[in-house]
Enzyme design. Structure first.
Site, PDB file in Angstrom:
ATOM      1  N   GLU A   1      10.820   8.106  -5.132  1.00  9.39           N
ATOM      2  CA  GLU A   1      10.813   9.117  -6.184  1.00  9.39           C
ATOM      3  C   GLU A   1      10.590   8.545  -7.575  1.00  9.39           C
ATOM      4  O   GLU A   1      10.336   9.279  -8.529  1.00  9.39           O
ATOM      5  CB  GLU A   1      12.149   9.881  -6.159  1.00  9.39           C
ATOM      6  CG  GLU A   1      12.370  10.585  -4.841  1.00  9.39           C
ATOM      7  CD  GLU A   1      13.833  10.938  -4.602  1.00  9.39           C
ATOM      8  OE1 GLU A   1      14.110  12.093  -4.277  1.00  9.39           O
ATOM      9  OE2 GLU A   1      14.692  10.060  -4.721  1.00  9.39           O
TER      10      GLU A   1
ATOM     11  N   LYS B   1       0.825  -1.211   0.000  1.00  8.70           N
ATOM     12  CA  LYS B   1       0.000   0.000   0.000  1.00  8.70           C
ATOM     13  C   LYS B   1       0.865   1.270   0.000  1.00  8.70           C
ATOM     14  O   LYS B   1       0.645   2.172  -0.809  1.00  8.70           O
ATOM     15  CB  LYS B   1      -0.920   0.006   1.227  1.00  8.70           C
ATOM     16  CG  LYS B   1      -1.857   1.196   1.269  1.00  8.70           C
ATOM     17  CD  LYS B   1      -2.707   1.222   2.535  1.00  8.70           C
ATOM     18  CE  LYS B   1      -3.813   0.190   2.486  1.00  8.70           C
ATOM     19  NZ  LYS B   1      -4.693   0.269   3.670  1.00  8.70           N
TER      20      LYS B   1
ATOM     21  N   GLY C   1      15.193   1.823  -3.901  1.00  6.73           N
ATOM     22  CA  GLY C   1      14.357   2.970  -3.579  1.00  6.73           C
ATOM     23  C   GLY C   1      13.132   3.076  -4.476  1.00  6.73           C
ATOM     24  O   GLY C   1      13.189   2.767  -5.660  1.00  6.73           O
ATOM     25  N   VAL C   2      12.017   3.524  -3.890  1.00  7.19           N
ATOM     26  CA  VAL C   2      10.795   3.702  -4.677  1.00  7.19           C
ATOM     27  C   VAL C   2      10.188   5.092  -4.478  1.00  7.19           C
ATOM     28  O   VAL C   2       9.327   5.524  -5.238  1.00  7.19           O
ATOM     29  CB  VAL C   2       9.763   2.593  -4.354  1.00  7.19           C
ATOM     30  CG1 VAL C   2       9.331   2.663  -2.889  1.00  7.19           C
ATOM     31  CG2 VAL C   2       8.549   2.690  -5.262  1.00  7.19           C
TER      32      VAL C   2
END
Lengths: 328, 732
Positions: B694, B622, B691-692
């Site tokens: 950005e 989510k 990383g997610v």
């Protein structure tokens, strides 16, 4: 915010009286005024709270028209059954403006009196003849993207920012105004707002002590009613160009062409010559071009807002085409 | 005890997949969500202290020059005014992300319009604001005609990220197909919903500041340095942060000012920036001008790749928007040229705004790729697939996991991408031209040093502590899940405490590194606890199966029995090692958009948009999805509406509020679809994730631009693509 004296008016006469003294301003929903107080763009000595006055109603008049109390909220007007069915351009224009939260607060009278969103007007450290007469105009050589192309002066190129008044101008609504000594007057919306000229600090014809009590709509007319607002994002943005139109046809000819324009000038723009050029004619693209030529013959861009001239032309033509069923 | 793990090579232990609780990766709601939506989660300005004074910053109404005098007496005579702070230690601009030292501290030397130089402190906010507006001061302003304001004409310096290989000019000249296109992008604001705010308290020996900051681990050093204090005399608390977007990476002016006032007055002082002050004195994303040159052979394989950019910043600022960051490795091409210049101008500080570099570099590159696809007559998806390099073409390094091809293919299928011949102006719905476009997504993967303490209590609860922040991204949720998974606990029994520098140093929230870096530290701490538990249980750690607070097995044992009434506490310390010398690591994705462009007015609206994203492990479906959705909304804004407008005469920012700086409104955002293309990336972090935060905004504006062209035939080279620009280029 400059400290001010807050008075609550308990009658219209009282309100006019309180507003005629000192540097007073009436406050209804405060949707625009409170922002300007915080920025110290507005620095009244006194605020007169008119919210308890019995002028919030919306009622049909004997002649079939509609009286909208000055304190009727934008939301109340936009969702009113009579407005939606008989004067839909007004409902659509209101709903095209601001946000639901602002429309719940904003009043009809206050909306008419809202001030320009010119960046130089709202920044008290910048020159602005409207806010600080004689200080100059920052916008003429500055960021003028949202500014006027019609009726400007070398003092001011600000636009009137609202949507509701554009529809009211097309509808030829009247503004009822009370002043001290129980004097009342009625001014057509088309004459309520002013062009900047040499006195850009005067947005409209209200004099000190005068309070708007109502806006009246003439009896309903037949025809298509359209409000078209062109903007970068689809809500909560002022119009680059907007057009309010009431267009009627009979036997293939245009019989009514009440048009008003937003985003182009210091007031909702209405030019009676446009209707003259359209009425009695069969609609076609060249006729629309002619109407646009009339609208824009004196238009002057200031660099960044040059685009408004072709955009106004295209938007007017699109509205006329939509109203008359002509394919462009 | 501290357990240190330095990642010099891929971590193939894959510890998180050995948990038994089954909560990792699930769409668990934020544990602090109820507090946030009921208004009971305190943000920095909402703490209540007795006798708290309020300060309002005074800002310069000119662009460059010097404040020569401040008439404190007049201000002090005003109602409620307690003090005028003009301490020379006030900071005059925000610190760059990760600076770890005070930014410029010469408040009276004005370098940009709106620079704060004094603080008026009063007994109420209204009194302080009024006095701040009327504080008399004298100044000497430089003649505006002598101040460099236009990046086009200002002096430039070379920035980082340049490289050259082979001969691009020759590749262009001999290519089967080539494009040479130039673009501009306008500046972006970093304004978050919560404005910059701080409340400082000084007890005579130690300073406590509740402030809205993304990286307390660096901010404590910056603040201590600014105040000439040692770090042990400073405590920063940032439990909840109402959005960061880079604007709160570094110490900003209100925090220093509040601290100085509290130290001088001996009472708590609160300072909150107005929205206009946030716009005028906090980080902007630089505008840019960019040139892309692409050369392909007859098969559509890149032989030449050039990307040059000019950005801007204040003189003396080291940061230069790293526009070329992902261009360095995204596509093949042996003849390469990358070059970045920085123009020195006097606008507010340019710094890291969400996805610095890729946010504007990728849309431009992807718009240029669309031009190339048209020129070469190759489907845009296919063109990209043909040019995914085996290795980082600049450094020659292998990639960690590489999800681009997968995202392109899966995204295209889910979107219903038509790979047939493409021609603009083929679909109309009444007044609206309809078109589609696509783009790749890439965002370099970063990790940062991180520490977290995990305590397992005998009652079957656990506590996680770090000065890491949750800036709305979901840190509380994912750390709850990681600890619950590793220790076999119901997430309801895990308490995560963040944003307090009295806790172990986290990595801070920035650069998309937060979740994987602090997540790795928590995994390491939990693993140490698991080792100890296994030892106590007399079994091999690999056989340790913890679930629902019990050691599973033929004879389940409760944790309290194992812990014997005591608790276990471990500090996990994750450190990025030399692995970046061996691999290039990036998150990847693909965007597909359908837009409509009004043939009369040039208004553009996005009909639908799909993003497929690969970033290794998904810690929380989510919150990861929400990050992607938010990024895609930024794509819409940067493609169509968002632009900082500066006055051409004195350079001041004119549209400094959210009414006039146009982020997308709900009506601009259609049903966005996010596909998470999950994998495990052991070289990326100890949670096998990248990383997610950005990634969702790295290229999508290009997909929208390409769709605008496909819809109406206006090939635009300026972002944002407002109706005036569309109309100017749209064929009749």
């Amino acid at each position: 915010m400059k400290p001010f004296d807050l008075q609550r008016a308990d009658s219209l006469t009282h309100a006019s009286q309180l507003c005629s003294e000192r540097n007073a301003k009436p406050i209804g929903g405060g949707a625009n005024l409170v922002d300007l107080l915080k920025l110290e763009v507005e620095r009244p000595d006194r605020l007169v709270d008119i919210n308890r006055l019995p002028i919030a109603g919306i009622e049909r008049m004997d002649d079939g028209g509609l009286r909208i109390g000055a304190l009727a909220s934008n939301t109340a007007v936009a969702v009113d059954d009579d407005v939606r069915s008989q004067w839909p351009v007004l409902s659509r224009a209101i709903l095209a403006g601001a946000t639901q939260q602002l429309r719940n607060r904003a009043t009809t009278g206050g909306n008419l009196c809202q001030r320009t969103r010119c960046y130089y007007f709202t920044n008290i450290d910048q020159p602005c003849n409207k806010r600080a007469p004689g200080s100059g105009c920052g916008a003429i050589d500055g960021v003028a993207r949202l500014h006027a192309v019609l009726g400007t002066s070398d003092q001011c190129i600000a636009t009137y920012p609202g949507d509701m008044a554009v529809a009211l101008s097309a509808l030829d609504a009247q503004v009822e105004i009370a002043s001290a000594n129980d004097r009342h007057r009625t001014v057509p919306v088309r004459e309520f707002h002013r062009l900047p000229g040499d006195t850009p600090w005067k947005d409209n014809v209200l004099e000190q002590g005068e309070v708007i009590t109502a806006v009246t709509l003439p009896k309903p007319v037949s025809g298509r009613q359209i409000y078209r607002k062109v903007r970068e994002r689809s809500s909560y943005a002022f119009a680059l160009v907007s057009v309010a139109a009431i267009i009627d046809m009979a036997d293939g000819l245009i019989t009514r062409a009440d048009l008003a324009f937003g985003g182009l000038a210091h007031k909702p723009w209405h030019d009676p010559r446009i209707a003259e050029a359209l009425i009695g004619k069969s609609p076609h693209e060249a006729l629309f071009d002619k109407a646009a030529d009339i609208l824009l013959e004196d238009a002057q861009g200031y660099g960044e807002n040059d685009f408004k001239i072709p955009l106004a032309l295209r938007t007017l033509k699109a509205v006329l085409a939509e109203a008359t069923g002509v394919q462009l | 005890m501290t357990v240190h793990f330095k990642q010099d090579e891929p971590d193939t232990r894959n510890l998180l997949d050995q948990g038994s609780q089954g909560v990792i990766g699930t769409a668990m709601s934020r544990p602090e969500g109820l507090a946030k939506v009921t208004g009971t989660a305190p943000y920095s300005a909402e703490y209540r202290f007795d006798d708290c004074l309020v300060g309002v910053l005074v800002t310069a109404p000119f662009t460059k020059g010097r404040i020569t005098g401040i008439d404190k007496e007049t201000a002090l005579a005003m109602d409620g005014v307690v003090a005028v702070i003009d301490d020379s230690r006030m900071t005059a601009r925000p610190a760059q992300g990760g600076a770890g030292e005070a930014p410029q501290q010469s408040p009276r030397q004005i370098c940009y319009y709106g620079q704060p130089f004094a603080l008026v402190v009063a007994t109420s906010f209204e009194k302080a604001r009024h006095a701040a507006k009327h504080l008399p001061f004298s100044y000497e302003a430089d003649d505006v005609s002598d101040i460099p304001l236009d990046p086009e004409t200002a002096e430039t310096e070379a920035g980082d990220g340049g490289m050259q290989a082979g001969d691009l000019a020759h590749a262009m000249a001999t290519a089967e197909h080539a494009v040479d296109v130039s673009y501009t992008t306008m500046g972006h604001a970093s304004a978050a919903m919560e404005p910059h705010a701080a409340i400082a308290q000084w007890d005579g020996g130690r300073l406590t500041v509740h402030a809205s900051l993304q990286m307390p681990n660096y901010n404590i050093s910056e603040l201590a340095d600014a105040l000439d204090l040692t770090e042990d005399k400073v405590r920063i608390v940032s439990r909840y942060v109402g959005g960061g977007f880079g604007s709160k990476l570094g110490l900003s002016e209100e925090t220093t000012a509040a601290a100085l006032a509290a130290m001088e007055l001996g009472k708590p002082v609160k300072v909150v920036m107005s929205r206009q002050q946030v716009f005028q004195s906090i980080m902007r994303r630089s505008e840019s001008s960019q040139r892309v040159r692409l050369a392909v052979d007859a098969e559509g394989r890149l032989t030449g790749f050039g990307h040059e950019a000019r950005v801007s910043n204040l003189p003396g600022e080291e940061f230069a928007e790293p526009v070329l960051q992902s261009s360095a490795f995204l596509y093949a091409g042996e003849n390469r040229l990358l070059a970045l210049d920085v123009a020195r101008i006097h606008q507010m500080t340019a710094g890291s705004v969400r996805a610095p570099g890729e946010a504007i570099g990728m849309p431009v590159l992807e718009a240029a790729m669309d031009c190339l696809a048209e020129e070469a007559g190759i489907d845009p998806v296919e063109l990209r697939l043909r040019n995914i390099p085996e290795k980082d073409p600049g450094k020659g390094l292998p990639f960690t996991t590489h999800e681009l091809a997968d995202c392109l293919k899966k995204g295209a299928e889910a979107f219903g991408w038509d790979s047939g011949p493409r021609k603009p102006r083929q679909n109309r719905d009444g007044e609206w031209w309809i078109g589609t476009g696509m783009a790749s997504a890439a965002r370099v993967h970063n990790v940062a040093e991180a520490k977290a303490r995990v305590t397992l209590n005998a009652d079957g609860t656990a506590r996680v502590q770090s000065d890491m922040t949750d800036i709305g991204t979901g840190t509380y949720a994912i750390l709850t899940q990681i600890a619950a998974e590793m220790l076999g606990l119901d997430p309801a029994n895990v308490m995560v405490e963040l944003g307090d520098t009295d806790f172990p140093r986290g990595p801070g929230s920035g650069g998309s590194w937060g979740a994987v870096s602090i997540g790795s530290a928590v995994v390491i701490a939990c693993d140490a606890i698991r080792q100890s538990l296994a030892k106590k249980a007399g079994i091999d750690a690999d056989d340790l199966k913890l679930k629902d607070g019990k050691l599973q097995g033929s004879q389940p044992r409760s944790l309290s029995e194992l812990l014997d009434g005591g608790n276990m506490s471990e500090e996990g310390h994750y450190e990025p090692g030399d692995i970046s010398d061996d691999y290039t690591s990036s998150s990847f994705g693909a965007f597909f958009a359908q837009v409509r462009v009004n043939r009369h007015t040039g208004e553009t609206r996005v009909d639908r948009m799909l993003g497929a994203f690969g970033f290794g492990r998904v810690l929380n479906e989510k919150t990861a999805r929400s990050q992607c959705l938010g990024g895609m909304v930024w794509c819409i804004g940067s493609a169509l509406t968002e632009a900082l407008h500066f006055d051409p005469v004195d350079g001041h920012l004119v549209n400094c509020d959210l009414a006039e700086y146009h982020v997308p409104v709900h009506r601009d955002v259609p049903d966005l679809e996010v596909m998470l293309v999950e994998s495990r990336d052991p070289a990326a972090s100890a949670v096998q994730g990248k990383g997610v935060g950005e990634l969702g905004m790295c290229g999508g504006a290009g997909a929208i631009a390409n769709a605008v062209y496909n819809a109406c035939g206006a090939r635009l080279f300026e972002f944002p693509m407002t109706p005036d620009k569309v109309l100017a280029d749209m064929p009749d």
